[in-house]
Design a protein around this motif. Structure first.
Motif, PDB file in Angstrom:
ATOM      1  N   ILE A 236       0.838  -1.190   0.000  1.00 35.33           N
ATOM      2  CA  ILE A 236       0.000   0.000   0.000  1.00 35.33           C
ATOM      3  C   ILE A 236       0.876   1.245   0.000  1.00 35.33           C
ATOM      4  O   ILE A 236       1.821   1.349   0.780  1.00 35.33           O
ATOM      5  CB  ILE A 236      -0.924   0.001   1.239  1.00 35.33           C
ATOM      6  CG1 ILE A 236      -1.869  -1.212   1.175  1.00 35.33           C
ATOM      7  CG2 ILE A 236      -1.721   1.293   1.327  1.00 35.33           C
ATOM      8  CD1 ILE A 236      -2.669  -1.413   2.438  1.00 35.33           C
ATOM      9  N   TRP A 237       0.552   2.171  -0.911  1.00 34.19           N
ATOM     10  CA  TRP A 237       1.242   3.458  -0.970  1.00 34.19           C
ATOM     11  C   TRP A 237       0.419   4.498  -0.215  1.00 34.19           C
ATOM     12  O   TRP A 237      -0.774   4.661  -0.475  1.00 34.19           O
ATOM     13  CB  TRP A 237       1.383   3.916  -2.415  1.00 34.19           C
ATOM     14  CG  TRP A 237       2.561   3.341  -3.147  1.00 34.19           C
ATOM     15  CD1 TRP A 237       3.438   2.401  -2.701  1.00 34.19           C
ATOM     16  CD2 TRP A 237       2.966   3.685  -4.475  1.00 34.19           C
ATOM     17  NE1 TRP A 237       4.378   2.134  -3.667  1.00 34.19           N
ATOM     18  CE2 TRP A 237       4.121   2.912  -4.749  1.00 34.19           C
ATOM     19  CE3 TRP A 237       2.490   4.560  -5.439  1.00 34.19           C
ATOM     20  CZ2 TRP A 237       4.786   2.992  -5.973  1.00 34.19           C
ATOM     21  CZ3 TRP A 237       3.142   4.649  -6.656  1.00 34.19           C
ATOM     22  CH2 TRP A 237       4.287   3.875  -6.919  1.00 34.19           C
ATOM     23  N   SER A 238       1.069   5.219   0.695  1.00 27.63           N
ATOM     24  CA  SER A 238       0.420   6.322   1.397  1.00 27.63           C
ATOM     25  C   SER A 238       0.813   7.646   0.760  1.00 27.63           C
ATOM     26  O   SER A 238       1.841   7.745   0.080  1.00 27.63           O
ATOM     27  CB  SER A 238       0.827   6.318   2.878  1.00 27.63           C
ATOM     28  OG  SER A 238       0.445   5.105   3.493  1.00 27.63           O
ATOM     29  N   GLN A 239       0.008   8.687   0.990  1.00 27.69           N
ATOM     30  CA  GLN A 239       0.281   9.975   0.354  1.00 27.69           C
ATOM     31  C   GLN A 239       1.530  10.651   0.906  1.00 27.69           C
ATOM     32  O   GLN A 239       2.101  11.519   0.240  1.00 27.69           O
ATOM     33  CB  GLN A 239      -0.926  10.905   0.499  1.00 27.69           C
ATOM     34  CG  GLN A 239      -2.044  10.572  -0.469  1.00 27.69           C
ATOM     35  CD  GLN A 239      -3.002  11.726  -0.679  1.00 27.69           C
ATOM     36  OE1 GLN A 239      -3.154  12.580   0.188  1.00 27.69           O
ATOM     37  NE2 GLN A 239      -3.651  11.752  -1.825  1.00 27.69           N
ATOM     38  N   ASP A 240       1.988  10.281   2.100  1.00 29.87           N
ATOM     39  CA  ASP A 240       3.187  10.898   2.663  1.00 29.87           C
ATOM     40  C   ASP A 240       4.469  10.257   2.134  1.00 29.87           C
ATOM     41  O   ASP A 240       5.568  10.586   2.595  1.00 29.87           O
ATOM     42  CB  ASP A 240       3.162  10.853   4.192  1.00 29.87           C
ATOM     43  CG  ASP A 240       3.156   9.419   4.735  1.00 29.87           C
ATOM     44  OD1 ASP A 240       3.249   8.462   3.945  1.00 29.87           O
ATOM     45  OD2 ASP A 240       3.052   9.272   5.970  1.00 29.87           O
ATOM     46  N   GLY A 241       4.330   9.333   1.159  1.00 28.07           N
ATOM     47  CA  GLY A 241       5.501   8.714   0.550  1.00 28.07           C
ATOM     48  C   GLY A 241       5.946   7.425   1.220  1.00 28.07           C
ATOM     49  O   GLY A 241       6.895   6.792   0.752  1.00 28.07           O
ATOM     50  N   THR A 242       5.281   7.018   2.280  1.00 26.29           N
ATOM     51  CA  THR A 242       5.651   5.774   2.959  1.00 26.29           C
ATOM     52  C   THR A 242       4.869   4.595   2.372  1.00 26.29           C
ATOM     53  O   THR A 242       3.837   4.777   1.718  1.00 26.29           O
ATOM     54  CB  THR A 242       5.381   5.861   4.474  1.00 26.29           C
ATOM     55  OG1 THR A 242       3.983   6.126   4.679  1.00 26.29           O
ATOM     56  CG2 THR A 242       6.209   6.983   5.090  1.00 26.29           C
ATOM     57  N   ASP A 243       5.402   3.394   2.610  1.00 23.30           N
ATOM     58  CA  ASP A 243       4.754   2.170   2.154  1.00 23.30           C
ATOM     59  C   ASP A 243       4.428   1.302   3.360  1.00 23.30           C
ATOM     60  O   ASP A 243       5.077   1.403   4.405  1.00 23.30           O
ATOM     61  CB  ASP A 243       5.676   1.353   1.227  1.00 23.30           C
ATOM     62  CG  ASP A 243       6.135   2.144   0.020  1.00 23.30           C
ATOM     63  OD1 ASP A 243       5.498   3.161  -0.305  1.00 23.30           O
ATOM     64  OD2 ASP A 243       7.127   1.724  -0.603  1.00 23.30           O
ATOM     65  N   ARG A 244       3.458   0.451   3.203  1.00 22.24           N
ATOM     66  CA  ARG A 244       3.212  -0.566   4.222  1.00 22.24           C
ATOM     67  C   ARG A 244       2.682  -1.820   3.548  1.00 22.24           C
ATOM     68  O   ARG A 244       2.053  -1.756   2.487  1.00 22.24           O
ATOM     69  CB  ARG A 244       2.237  -0.080   5.296  1.00 22.24           C
ATOM     70  CG  ARG A 244       0.840   0.277   4.831  1.00 22.24           C
ATOM     71  CD  ARG A 244       0.058   0.935   5.951  1.00 22.24           C
ATOM     72  NE  ARG A 244      -1.292   1.308   5.542  1.00 22.24           N
ATOM     73  CZ  ARG A 244      -2.396   0.670   5.920  1.00 22.24           C
ATOM     74  NH1 ARG A 244      -2.310  -0.391   6.718  1.00 22.24           N
ATOM     75  NH2 ARG A 244      -3.595   1.064   5.520  1.00 22.24           N
ATOM     76  N   ARG A 245       2.993  -2.956   4.161  1.00 24.17           N
ATOM     77  CA  ARG A 245       2.513  -4.236   3.647  1.00 24.17           C
ATOM     78  C   ARG A 245       1.484  -4.813   4.617  1.00 24.17           C
ATOM     79  O   ARG A 245       1.671  -4.772   5.827  1.00 24.17           O
ATOM     80  CB  ARG A 245       3.661  -5.220   3.444  1.00 24.17           C
ATOM     81  CG  ARG A 245       4.528  -4.890   2.237  1.00 24.17           C
ATOM     82  CD  ARG A 245       5.389  -6.068   1.831  1.00 24.17           C
ATOM     83  NE  ARG A 245       6.192  -5.761   0.667  1.00 24.17           N
ATOM     84  CZ  ARG A 245       5.785  -5.895  -0.595  1.00 24.17           C
ATOM     85  NH1 ARG A 245       4.564  -6.354  -0.827  1.00 24.17           N
ATOM     86  NH2 ARG A 245       6.567  -5.588  -1.602  1.00 24.17           N
TER      87      ARG A 245
END
Length: 285
Positions: free
Chosen positions: A143-152
Motif C-alpha cells: 500500500i502506498w500512502s500519500q506521505d511517501g511511505t509504504d506498508r505491507r
C-alpha cells in the motif's frame, strides 16, 4: 454510465501525481465498477494506468502482481512456454488459482480485458474471485500512502467486511506479492452458486505447501475471506470443526444464499477440498 459530476481526469505519470485522493477524488484503473453506477460524490479521477507498472514481475521473494494488471492478463498467465501470454515458471503450480479465481466471477471476457486485479481486491466484495485466489496463496498487499511511505498488509487481513478494507484516505494499492512458497503449492477449488451464471454462494480454495502446511480459504459465503490453517492436510473431522468454529456473524446473507445454507455448503466443499489435497497424485495421504 456517464459520470457527469467529474470535472477533471488526471493521468498519473509518477507517484507525485497521486495527490488529493479522498472524498471527491478516486483512483481510475479499469473503471468497470466506477462506470457501472452513479458516483455523485466524485469530482476528480486519477488514472493510474499511466504509471506503466508491469502486470506480472518475478522477484526474489516471489511474484509481484500490479494493481493495474487486468483480469485477462492475470487469468492468461501460464506456466512454461506460450506465445502471446505472460509466461510463469513451470514449478509454480499454485498459479492455477489465477484463472480459477477469475472464473468464479460473474463477468464476461470483455470485462476481463478491462477490470483489474487491484479493483477486484479494493472493491472487497465477498464474492471477489481474484481476492479469493490471492488470499488463498497467502499474498501480501503493498500500500502506498500519500506521505511517501509504504506498508505491507497480509491480504487475509486486508478486507474487514463487504466493501470495507484497510485502505485509509489517500492510500492506494500498488501491488500484491505472492511468495514463492505458495506458488509451489498444490491447490484445489470448489465453487457453488444458486444459478448456473449467478454470483458465487460459496468458494473454497485449498493450498498444500511443499512442507505439508495446508490452508483452506473460504470466500463468497462469508463477509470477508476466512483462512483455516492446518499443519498438514486435515481429516474431514478437523475441517468440520474448523468450519463450525467460524464466527456466526461472518456468514453472509443476501439473495444469493442464506447464512445457514452457506455454512452447510461451505463445510461440504471444504471437506472435498481437503480430501483432494490429501489424495492428489504424488502427494500421498
Amino acid at each position: 454510465m456517464d459520470l457527469d459530476t467529474i470535472r477533471e481526469v488526471v493521468v498519473a505519470r509518477d507517484r507525485a501525481d497521486l495527490v488529493g485522493l479522498g472524498e471527491a477524488c478516486a483512483v481510475l484503473a479499469g473503471g468497470t465498477f466506477l462506470f457501472s453506477e452513479p458516483q455523485a460524490r466524485l469530482e476528480r479521477l486519477i488514472d493510474i494506468t499511466g504509471l506503466g507498472w508491469p502486470a506480472l514481475l518475478e522477484t526474489p521473494p516471489g511474484l509481484e502482481i500490479a494493481a493495474t494488471c487486468t483480469l485477462a492478463e492475470f487469468a492468461g498467465a501460464t506456466r512454461g512456454r506460450e506465445t502471446g501470454r505472460a509466461v510463469l515458471r513451470e514449478d509454480w503450480p499454485g498459479t492455477r488459482l489465477f484463472a480459477q479465481g477469475c472464473r468464479a466471477l460473474l463477468a464476461s471476457h470483455k470485462i476481463w480485458r478491462t477490470a483489474t486485479v487491484g479493483g477486484n481486491i479494493c472493491l472487497s466484495l465477498p464474492a471477489g474471485g481474484v481476492l479469493a485466489a490471492l488470499t488463498a496463496l497467502d499474498a501480501d498487499a503493498l500500500i502506498w500512502s500519500q506521505d511517501g511511505t509504504d506498508r505491507r498488509v497480509p491480504l487475509r487481513e486486508f478486507v474487514v467486511g463487504p466493501e470495507r478494507n484497510m485502505l485509509e484516505r489517500g492510500e492506494i494499492l500498488r501491488s500484491v506479492l505472492v511468495p514463492t512458497r505458495t506458488l509451489r503449492a498444490r491447490t484445489a477449488v470448489r465453487k457453488i452458486a444458486l444459478a448456473p451464471f449467478g454470483r458465487s454462494g460459496a468458494v473454497v480454495m485449498g493450498r498444500r505447501d511443499p512442507d505439508e502446511r495446508t490452508a483452506i480459504t473460504v470466500t463468497a459465503s462469508t463477509t470477508r475471506p476466512v483462512v483455516l490453517d492446518f499443519p498438514a492436510p486435515p481429516e474431514a473431522s478437523e475441517v468440520a470443526a474448523a468450519v463450525a468454529a467460524i464466527d456466526p456473524a461472518l456468514w453472509f446473507d443476501d439473495p444469493h444464499g442464506a447464512p445457514d445454507w452457506r455454512r452447510h455448503i461451505t463445510g461440504v466443499l471444504a471437506r472435498e477440498v481437503a480430501d483432494e489435497l490429501r489424495t492428489e497424485a504424488g502427494g500421498g495421504p
